[in-house]
Scaffold this motif. Structure first.
Motif, mmCIF file in Angstrom:
data_model
loop_
_atom_site.group_PDB
_atom_site.id
_atom_site.type_symbol
_atom_site.label_atom_id
_atom_site.label_comp_id
_atom_site.label_asym_id
_atom_site.label_seq_id
_atom_site.Cartn_x
_atom_site.Cartn_y
_atom_site.Cartn_z
ATOM 1 N N ASN A 99 -0.096 -12.374 2.165
ATOM 2 C CA ASN A 99 0.829 -12.133 1.051
ATOM 3 C C ASN A 99 0.523 -10.836 0.299
ATOM 4 O O ASN A 99 1.218 -10.522 -0.679
ATOM 5 C CB ASN A 99 0.781 -13.310 0.067
ATOM 6 C CG ASN A 99 1.294 -14.596 0.689
ATOM 7 O OD1 ASN A 99 2.325 -14.611 1.341
ATOM 8 N ND2 ASN A 99 0.559 -15.684 0.484
ATOM 9 N N ASN A 102 3.193 -8.295 -0.694
ATOM 10 C CA ASN A 102 4.139 -8.595 -1.780
ATOM 11 C C ASN A 102 3.822 -7.811 -3.050
ATOM 12 O O ASN A 102 4.631 -7.776 -3.975
ATOM 13 C CB ASN A 102 4.131 -10.093 -2.088
ATOM 14 C CG ASN A 102 4.681 -10.927 -0.946
ATOM 15 O OD1 ASN A 102 5.472 -10.435 -0.143
ATOM 16 N ND2 ASN A 102 4.250 -12.170 -0.842
ATOM 17 N N GLU A 103 2.645 -7.206 -3.096
ATOM 18 C CA GLU A 103 2.276 -6.348 -4.228
ATOM 19 C C GLU A 103 2.711 -4.933 -3.874
ATOM 20 O O GLU A 103 2.065 -4.259 -3.065
ATOM 21 C CB GLU A 103 0.779 -6.417 -4.505
ATOM 22 C CG GLU A 103 0.290 -7.796 -4.910
ATOM 23 C CD GLU A 103 -1.193 -7.810 -5.210
ATOM 24 O OE1 GLU A 103 -1.648 -6.898 -5.927
ATOM 25 O OE2 GLU A 103 -1.882 -8.718 -4.728
ATOM 26 N N TYR A 133 8.741 0.065 0.628
ATOM 27 C CA TYR A 133 7.764 -0.305 -0.392
ATOM 28 C C TYR A 133 6.570 0.641 -0.354
ATOM 29 O O TYR A 133 6.088 1.014 0.721
ATOM 30 C CB TYR A 133 7.238 -1.726 -0.167
ATOM 31 C CG TYR A 133 8.279 -2.818 -0.199
ATOM 32 C CD1 TYR A 133 9.152 -2.949 -1.274
ATOM 33 C CD2 TYR A 133 8.379 -3.729 0.854
ATOM 34 C CE1 TYR A 133 10.102 -3.957 -1.304
ATOM 35 C CE2 TYR A 133 9.326 -4.742 0.831
ATOM 36 C CZ TYR A 133 10.186 -4.852 -0.251
ATOM 37 O OH TYR A 133 11.126 -5.846 -0.275
#
Length: 232
Positions: A99, A102-103, A133
């Motif tokens: 995960n 996701n930052e 991103y």
């Protein structure tokens, strides 16, 4: 370019120490699993006819979402003697939480580009954009394993592990397993974890986060040292 402008991107480096063997260092890089991720979307405002007679986007491969946060981290270190026999090996593992991506911070890139088609003699101008991103997660060291080779059949293994508070990038717990498989643990407590104690709330408001007020060491489950600090 495939290295995004970086002039040196070594995956393996060998350092020789005259008369004292050599050390091999290996790093995360493009060629061992740390290529950039594909952008979420990319597009150009026109097509061109390529040399094979097919129409392609003006720029069909946009620069990806950078994995530079992880590239360059050391993966292993191996030390050899003059006889090319291994003396010590160290392996490193880092934050691999699925995960962690996701930052991030979203971006849109919009740039002009050009192309000179040598096979037609035509010069093209165009625009392209991509969206993706910028990753902002903490690529911290998670585990370090050291093997000291006493002989070809005997070795000493030491393991170090680290837990962090990713939000603040603070070390929460450090553990070391010795050759007897016993653990030495050091646990840290920070002001933001107990806002009602002392003046911790004021410290947090001033962004004074990296001041542990308690550090406790345990060996094989037994506390051997405990330090407490009150900040004025």
């Amino acid at each position: 370019s495939s290295t995004r402008g970086n002039h040196i991107t070594y995956s393996e480096v060998t350092v020789e120490e005259t008369g004292n063997g050599y050390t091999v260092y290996k790093y995360k890089n493009y060629d061992n699993g740390y290529m950039d991720h594909e952008p979420l979307v990319y597009q150009a405002d026109r097509y061109i006819l390529d040399s094979g007679g097919d129409y392609n986007f003006f720029r069909d491969k946009e620069e990806g979402m950078s994995m530079a946060l992880e590239r360059g981290q050391i993966l292993s270190q191996e030390i050899y003697d003059n006889n090319k026999s291994i003396v010590k090996a160290i392996r490193y593992n880092y934050n691999d939480d699925e995960n962690r991506f996701n930052e991030n911070v979203r971006y849109i890139r919009f740039v002009p580009t050009s192309f000179n088609a040598a096979y037609t003699g035509e010069y093209y101008q165009s625009y392209r954009f991509s969206a993706g991103y910028h990753y902002t997660y903490f690529p911290y060291l998670k585990r370090k394993k050291t093997v000291d080779y006493i002989s070809t059949t005997d070795s000493i293994v030491t393991v170090q592990e680290y837990d962090f508070i990713p939000q603040y990038r603070l070390l929460k717990e450090a553990r070391m397993q010795d050759s007897r498989s016993k653990w030495l643990k050091t646990v840290y407590s920070y002001p933001h974890e107990e806002l009602n104690l002392f003046n911790h709330n004021d410290m947090v408001e001033r962004n004074m986060l990296d001041y542990p007020y308690i550090s406790e060491k345990k060996y094989d489950g037994t506390t051997i040292e405990r330090n407490s600090t009150i900040y004025g």
